[in-house]
Design an enzyme around this catalytic site. Structure first.
Site, PDB file in Angstrom:
ATOM      1  N   HIS A  60     -10.599  -4.602   8.606  1.00 42.52           N
ATOM      2  CA  HIS A  60     -10.293  -4.381   7.186  1.00 42.52           C
ATOM      3  C   HIS A  60     -10.612  -5.601   6.317  1.00 42.52           C
ATOM      4  O   HIS A  60     -10.782  -5.460   5.106  1.00 42.52           O
ATOM      5  CB  HIS A  60      -8.819  -4.045   7.006  1.00 42.52           C
ATOM      6  CG  HIS A  60      -8.497  -2.591   7.088  1.00 42.52           C
ATOM      7  ND1 HIS A  60      -9.189  -1.635   6.384  1.00 42.52           N
ATOM      8  CD2 HIS A  60      -7.521  -1.922   7.766  1.00 42.52           C
ATOM      9  CE1 HIS A  60      -8.665  -0.450   6.631  1.00 42.52           C
ATOM     10  NE2 HIS A  60      -7.653  -0.594   7.457  1.00 42.52           N
ATOM     11  N   GLU A 110      -9.955   3.413   6.238  1.00 38.79           N
ATOM     12  CA  GLU A 110      -9.217   3.611   7.476  1.00 38.79           C
ATOM     13  C   GLU A 110     -10.101   4.109   8.618  1.00 38.79           C
ATOM     14  O   GLU A 110      -9.965   3.668   9.757  1.00 38.79           O
ATOM     15  CB  GLU A 110      -8.042   4.562   7.239  1.00 38.79           C
ATOM     16  CG  GLU A 110      -7.048   4.076   6.198  1.00 38.79           C
ATOM     17  CD  GLU A 110      -6.466   2.701   6.530  1.00 38.79           C
ATOM     18  OE1 GLU A 110      -6.559   2.249   7.683  1.00 38.79           O
ATOM     19  OE2 GLU A 110      -5.913   2.062   5.616  1.00 38.79           O
ATOM     20  N   ASN A 121      -3.179  -6.977   4.569  1.00 34.96           N
ATOM     21  CA  ASN A 121      -3.135  -7.974   3.497  1.00 34.96           C
ATOM     22  C   ASN A 121      -4.181  -9.053   3.770  1.00 34.96           C
ATOM     23  O   ASN A 121      -4.305  -9.543   4.890  1.00 34.96           O
ATOM     24  CB  ASN A 121      -1.749  -8.623   3.430  1.00 34.96           C
ATOM     25  CG  ASN A 121      -0.635  -7.616   3.427  1.00 34.96           C
ATOM     26  OD1 ASN A 121      -0.629  -6.671   2.647  1.00 34.96           O
ATOM     27  ND2 ASN A 121       0.320  -7.801   4.322  1.00 34.96           N
ATOM     28  N   GLU A 162      -6.995  -4.079  11.917  1.00 38.34           N
ATOM     29  CA  GLU A 162      -6.648  -4.840  10.709  1.00 38.34           C
ATOM     30  C   GLU A 162      -7.681  -5.926  10.429  1.00 38.34           C
ATOM     31  O   GLU A 162      -7.985  -6.218   9.265  1.00 38.34           O
ATOM     32  CB  GLU A 162      -5.252  -5.443  10.847  1.00 38.34           C
ATOM     33  CG  GLU A 162      -4.150  -4.435  11.110  1.00 38.34           C
ATOM     34  CD  GLU A 162      -4.131  -3.277  10.123  1.00 38.34           C
ATOM     35  OE1 GLU A 162      -4.403  -3.499   8.929  1.00 38.34           O
ATOM     36  OE2 GLU A 162      -3.844  -2.147  10.549  1.00 38.34           O
ATOM     37  N   GLU A 214       0.858  -1.189   0.000  1.00 37.53           N
ATOM     38  CA  GLU A 214       0.000   0.000   0.000  1.00 37.53           C
ATOM     39  C   GLU A 214       0.893   1.238   0.000  1.00 37.53           C
ATOM     40  O   GLU A 214       1.783   1.364   0.844  1.00 37.53           O
ATOM     41  CB  GLU A 214      -0.887   0.000   1.258  1.00 37.53           C
ATOM     42  CG  GLU A 214      -1.963   1.052   1.205  1.00 37.53           C
ATOM     43  CD  GLU A 214      -2.892   0.978   2.420  1.00 37.53           C
ATOM     44  OE1 GLU A 214      -4.102   1.072   2.237  1.00 37.53           O
ATOM     45  OE2 GLU A 214      -2.391   0.812   3.535  1.00 37.53           O
TER      46      GLU A 214
END
Length: 847
Positions: free
Chosen positions: A304, A323, A270, A301, A126
Site C-alpha cells: 500500500h 485493496e 498509514n 500493508e 479509513e
C-alpha cells in the site's frame, strides 16, 4: 446541514472548488480522559466567492477564524461540518475545538492497559474518521501536507507519519513533539500513535541508497512476546521485492509497524506508520496459519505504500484498486520472495473462498462498485473489493504476463506519483505495456457481478482414450455474463507410491459457454481431471463423476497442496449450493483432514466443518452429527503428531464442539492437567478455549471465569472472559450479555467478544426468544451507534442459527420497513438473510 454522510457529488463539487495546500494540527493530549484539544490551521485555494465546508466531528467548536474574521460557531458548526462562506482565492482557516477520544476503534482510540494502567492511543481514519481528530476536508482527492504538533505526557512515545522528533518541555509532566511536514498525502492515511509504547529498531537500505529507519512497536506488557526479528525479515523481503517490481524506491522516509490494542481490522496502511491488531503479537503458541496470515498482512500493508499512499484513488469507487492490488501483491511477494512459498494455496482457501461466498450474495456488485456516498463504502470492505479483485488481477497477470503487467505498473507510478487516479489511468498503462486491448476484459471482469462455473465434459472410447474434451461455462440467470478465462487443465494419476501426481498440464483460453480442447483429444483419460489447475482463473469448478470418485477416495494422496485445495473448494461449493449432502462432506473432512499438511487449509476446513454442522445438516440429526464430529475431532487430536500444528488445531476444534458428558470430562481433564497430550502445551490462550467450552457446557460458573481472569488479568484475558461469561447457558447470563452489548458501555472488541459468547449455545432454544428483540433494536442501533459498533451488532446478533421460516418472515418484515436512506443497513440484513435461505436449502439436500 446533512449528518455524518458525504456523497460523491458533494465531494466532486468540493474538489472542483478547492485545492488544499497544508494542515497544521496542534493536539494536546494531557487533559481530560474523554476529550482532547484540537487546533487546526488549513491553507487552501478556492474559487473566489464560493462557499464550501470542512469536516469536524467534534462536540465543541470554540472558534472558527476564516481569513482573519471570526465566524459565529453557532451558525457555521453543527458538530459534523463547519460551513465556510465567501471564500477568497487564497484562504486560511483556523479551527479550535475539542475532540472525543473513542473506544470504537474509529478516530483517536483510547485504551487503558489493565496490567499497568497506562493509557495507549492510536488513530484509525479509513474511511472518514480523521475528521474525529482534526478539522479536515475529508475525501481522498484533496491531498495536502500535514504538520502535527503534539503535547503529551513526558514518558510517552509519539509516532506519526514523519520521523519522531526530539520532544521539548511543555507544562509540568508534559512534552511537545513537533513533526516535520508530511509528503502530499490523503487525510485517511495520516496517523497518530501515542503512549508508553516500547520499540525495537532496525534499518534497511532502499534501492536508491537511502537508509530507511524501521521500528516495531507494542505495549510494554506485550513486548516479551514480540518477535521483532521475524517482522524485520519479512519487511526487508517485501521492500526488496516491491522496489524491484515497481521500479520505484520506497516513497517515505521511515517505516514503523505498530501493534495497537482493540484494533478492528487486520491492519491499516498509514503512510510510514502502519498499525496492526495485537493478535499478531503471539503471547501463546500460534498456529502456523496465524503466522502466515501475519506475514501476508505485513506484505499487504507494505504494498500500500506505493499503491494507495503514493498513488491514491480519486474516490472510493476505486477502493478495490487499493485493496485488490495489495492483496495480490502480498501473495505474489510471499510466493516469490519469502519462506511462504505455498501462499497461493492459502490465497485459494481463504481469499478466493471469501470472494466466491460474497459474490453469491444478493448484495453482490461489480468489482468496480458504484459508491454514491460514505455509507456505501463503509459496507464495501468485502470479499469482492479485496479477494475477487485480487483473483481477477491474478487472472490478468496470467493473461498478459507478469513482466508486462509490472512494466505497466512502473509507468503508472512514474506518471501519477503523489496524485489521485481512476481505473482508466491504470488500464492505459497496462495496455501500453502488454499491447492488449483491455477494454473488453475490463468490462467483463470489473463492471459485472457474479461468478461462473466451469465443468469438463469428457468422452472416451473403450480403451479410455479421450475422443472429446469440452469445458462448459455457465452463469446464473441473475448475473448471466460469460467471461474469458486463462486457465490450465491438469491430468492426475496415481503413481507407484500411491501419490496422486500431475501427469499433464494444458494451458489455454476459455471463452463462451463451450470451449473445445483439441490438444487433449487422443490422450489417455486420467484418474482425475482438474479444471483451473494452478488456480489462475476466478470461477467455481465442478468435478466430473470419475474425477469426483477419485478425489473422494484419494484426496489425502495429492502430492501438492494447491490441487488438493482446489478439490476441497469444489467439494465445499457443492454443499453450499445444496448440490451435495452436508453429512457426506463432513465424512470427507473428518476422513482426510488428519493428513492435511497446510495449516491454513486445516484452519478453514475446521471452520467449514462447523458451518456444515451448525447450519447445513438436516436438523433432525444435527445433535447426533455434532456429537459424532466432536468425538472424531478428539480422536484426531489424540492421534496427531506430538507438538504438531494439527494437534493444536484439532484440540481447539474439539473444545468448541464438546457437549456430551464424556467430551466435557476430557476438556475438564485437559484444563486441570489430569490428562496430558504429549507435546501439547495448555498455555494461556488454550486455557481460555477450554474454559469457554466448559462454560458453554454448564461446567464452569461465572466465579470460575473470574478466577481465571485474576490469573490472566490482561487485555486478552478480559476479552476472553467476556466471551466465556456470555457463553454460560443460563437465561440470566444471556440476558446480561444482551444488555451489555446493546448498552453501549463496552469497547469495540469487548462487544465483539460478548457477541461471540452470546451465540455459543448447544441448545438453540436458549436464545430463540431474542429474535423479536433483535428486530426491535436494529434500527435504533444503526441510527445511534458509530458505524463499526452498529455493524458488529447488526451482523453479529442476527438470528442466523434460527434457520426457519419464522426468521425469514421477521427479516422480510423488517427489510420492508426500511426507507431509501437505510441502504447500508438493508444490505447487511439482506446478506444475513441469505445465510438462512442457503442453510434451509442445504438442510433439504442433506435429508
Amino acid at each position: 446541514m446533512p449528518g455524518m454522510n458525504l456523497t460523491r457529488e458533494e465531494a466532486r463539487t468540493r474538489a472542483e472548488l478547492i485545492t488544499v495546500h497544508s494542515y497544521d494540527v496542534e493536539l494536546d493530549l494531557t487533559g481530560s480522559d474523554t476529550v482532547f484539544s484540537s487546533r487546526t490551521t488549513v491553507r487552501f485555494s478556492a474559487a473566489p466567492g464560493a462557499s464550501s465546508f470542512i469536516d469536524a466531528v467534534m462536540p465543541t467548536v470554540r472558534s472558527v477564524n476564516l481569513n482573519g474574521t471570526e465566524l459565529d460557531t453557532a451558525q457555521v458548526a453543527d458538530g459534523v461540518r463547519i460551513a465556510l462562506p465567501s471564500l477568497a482565492a487564497e484562504n486560511t482557516v483556523v479551527i479550535d475545538a475539542d475532540a472525543l477520544y473513542m473506544n470504537t476503534g474509529e478516530g483517536l482510540h483510547r485504551f487503558v492497559d489493565p496490567v499497568d494502567q497506562e493509557v495507549y492511543l492510536y488513530s484509525q481514519f479509513e474511511v472518514p474518521d480523521s475528521r474525529r481528530m482534526f478539522a479536515v476536508f475529508e475525501q481522498p482527492d484533496l491531498k495536502a501536507s500535514f504538520t502535527f504538533t503534539v503535547t503529551a505526557p513526558e514518558h510517552w512515545d509519539v509516532i506519526s507519519n514523519s520521523a519522531t522528533p526530539a520532544p521539548v518541555p511543555a507544562h509540568a509532566g508534559a512534552k511537545t513533539w513537533s513533526f516535520a511536514p508530511t509528503e502530499r498525502i490523503s487525510s485517511y492515511i495520516t496517523a497518530l500513535v501515542a503512549g508508553p509504547y516500547q520499540c525495537v529498531r532496525s534499518e534497511l537500505t532502499s534501492s536508491d541508497g537511502r537508509i530507511i529507519p524501521l521500528g516495531v512497536f507494542a505495549r510494554a506488557s506485550l513486548m516479551e512476546h514480540l518477535d521483532a526479528e521475524n517482522i524485520f525479515t519479512l519487511t526487508r523481503q517485501g521492500f526488496e521485492f516491491f522496489e524491484e517490481q515497481f521500479g520505484t524506491p520506497y516513497p517515505f522516509t521511515k517505516y514503523d509497524q505498530l501493534f495497537v490494542p482493540e484494533f478492528n481490522a487486520g491492519a491499516m496502511e498509514n503512510a510510514g506508520a502502519v498499525t496492526f491488531l495485537e493478535s499478531y503479537v503471539f503471547r501463546s503458541r500460534p498456529t502456523d496459519a496465524m503466522v502466515e496470515r501475519r506475514a501476508i498482512t505485513i506484505l499487504h500493508e507494505l504494498a500500500h505504500m506505493w499503491f494507495g499512499d503514493l498513488v491514491t484513488m480519486r474516490w472510493w469507487n476505486d477502493l478495490w484498486l487499493n485493496e485488490s492490488f495489495a492483496e495480490f501483491m502480498a501473495a505474489l511477494a510471499a510466493a516469490q520472495n519469502t519462506q511462504f512459498t505455498s501462499s497461493w494455496t492459502t490465497f485459494n482457501i481463504m481469499e478466493k473462498n471469501w470472494a466466491y461466498r460474497q459474490d453469491q450474495l444478493p448484495s453482490t456488485h461489480p468489482i468496480k462498485a458504484e459508491i454514491n456516498d460514505l455509507e456505501d463504502v463503509l459496507v464495501n470492505f468485502d470479499g469482492i473489493t479485496y479477494a475477487k479483485g485480487a483473483s481477477v488481477l491474478r487472472q490478468l497477470v496470467a493473461w498478459v504476463g507478469q513482466e508486462q503487467f509490472m512494466a505497466g505498473v512502473r509507468s503508472y507510478f512514474d506518471k501519477h506519483a503523489w496524485k489521485n487516479t481512476e481505473l482508466p489511468d491504470l488500464i492505459r498503462e497496462l495496455e501500453a505495456a502488454s499491447g492488449r486491448d483491455l477494454g473488453p476484459w475490463s468490462e467483463a471482469w470489473l463492471e459485472t457481478a457474479g461468478v461462473n462455473t466451469l465443468r469438463a465434459a469428457i468422452e472416451t472410447d473403450d480403451a479410455g482414450t479421450i475422443t472429446s474434451f469440452v469445458i462448459n461455462q455457465s452463469a446464473i440467470a441473475a448475473y448471466p455474463t460469460i467471461r474469458p478465462h486463462r486457465l490450465a487443465v491438469g491430468f492426475y494419476d496415481l503413481n507407484e507410491a500411491g501419490a496422486l501426481v500431475r501427469v499433464h498440464r494444458e494451458e489455454l483460453d476459455v471463452a463462451g459457454t463451450t470451449t473445445e480442447v483439441p490438444a487433449l483429444v487422443g490422450r489417455q483419460r486420467p484418474a482425475l481431471v482438474l479444471v483451473n489447475d494452478d488456480d489462475l482463473a476466478y470461477a467455481k469448478i465442478r468435478l466430473d463423476e470419475l474425477s469426483l470418485a477419485t478425489a473422494t477416495k484419494h484426496l489425502k494422496d495429492f502430492e501438492q497442496s494447491l490441487p488438493r485445495t482446489l478439490v476441497w473448494g469444489a467439494t465445499w461449493d457443492a454443499v453450499r449450493d445444496a448440490e451435495a449432502p452436508a453429512r457426506a462432506y463432513i465424512d470427507v473432512v473428518l476422513g482426510n483432514i488428519g493428513h492435511e499438511s497446510d495449516s491454513s487449509v486445516v484452519m478453514v476446513l475446521l471452520r467449514q466443518l462447523n458451518t456444515a454442522l451448525d447450519f447445513y445438516v438436516d436438523r433432525s440429526v444435527a445433535a447426533e452429527a455434532s456429537a459424532s464430529a466432536a468425538d472424531a475431532l478428539w480422536e484426531l487430536a489424540r492421534s496427531a503428531a506430538a507438538g504438531s500444528d494439527s494437534q493444536l488445531q484439532f484440540t481447539r476444534a474439539f473444545a468448541q464442539r464438546a457437549g456430551s458428558p464424556a467430551q466435557l470430562d476430557a476438556v475438564e481433564a485437559l484444563l486441570s492437567g489430569d490428562l496430558v497430550l504429549q507435546g501439547l502445551s495448555v498455555d494461556t490462550d488454550l486455557r481460555w478455549d477450554l474454559l469457554t467450552s466448559l462454560a458453554a457446557g454448564s461446567r464452569a460458573s461465572v466465579e470460575t471465569i473470574e478466577q481465571e481472569l485474576a490469573r490472566d488479568n490482561t487485555a486478552n484475558g478480559s476479552l476472553a472472559a467476556h466471551t466465556a461469561r456470555a457463553a454460560v447457558p443460563t437465561a440470566e447470563a444471556k440476558a446480561a450479555a444482551w444488555e451489555g452489548i446493546l448498552g453501549g458501555e463496552l469497547s469495540n472488541l469487548e462487544q465483539r467478544a460478548a457477541i461471540t459468547g452470546f451465540n455459543r449455545v448447544h441448545d438453540l432454544e436458549l436464545i430463540s426468544g431474542y429474535v423479536p428483540a433483535y428486530f426491535e433494536a436494529a434500527r435504533t442501533v444503526w441510527e445511534t451507534k458509530s458505524h463499526e459498533i452498529a455493524q458488529q451488532v447488526i451482523v453479529g446478533l442476527y438470528p442466523a442459527v434460527q434457520t426457519n421460516q419464522a426468521t425469514l418472515d421477521a427479516t422480510d418484515e423488517f427489510i420492508s420497513s426500511l426507507g431509501e436512506d437505510s441502504r447500508a443497513l438493508r444490505r447487511l440484513v439482506i446478506e444475513a438473510r441469505d445465510g438462512v435461505v442457503r442453510a434451509l436449502a442445504a438442510q433439504g439436500a442433506d435429508v
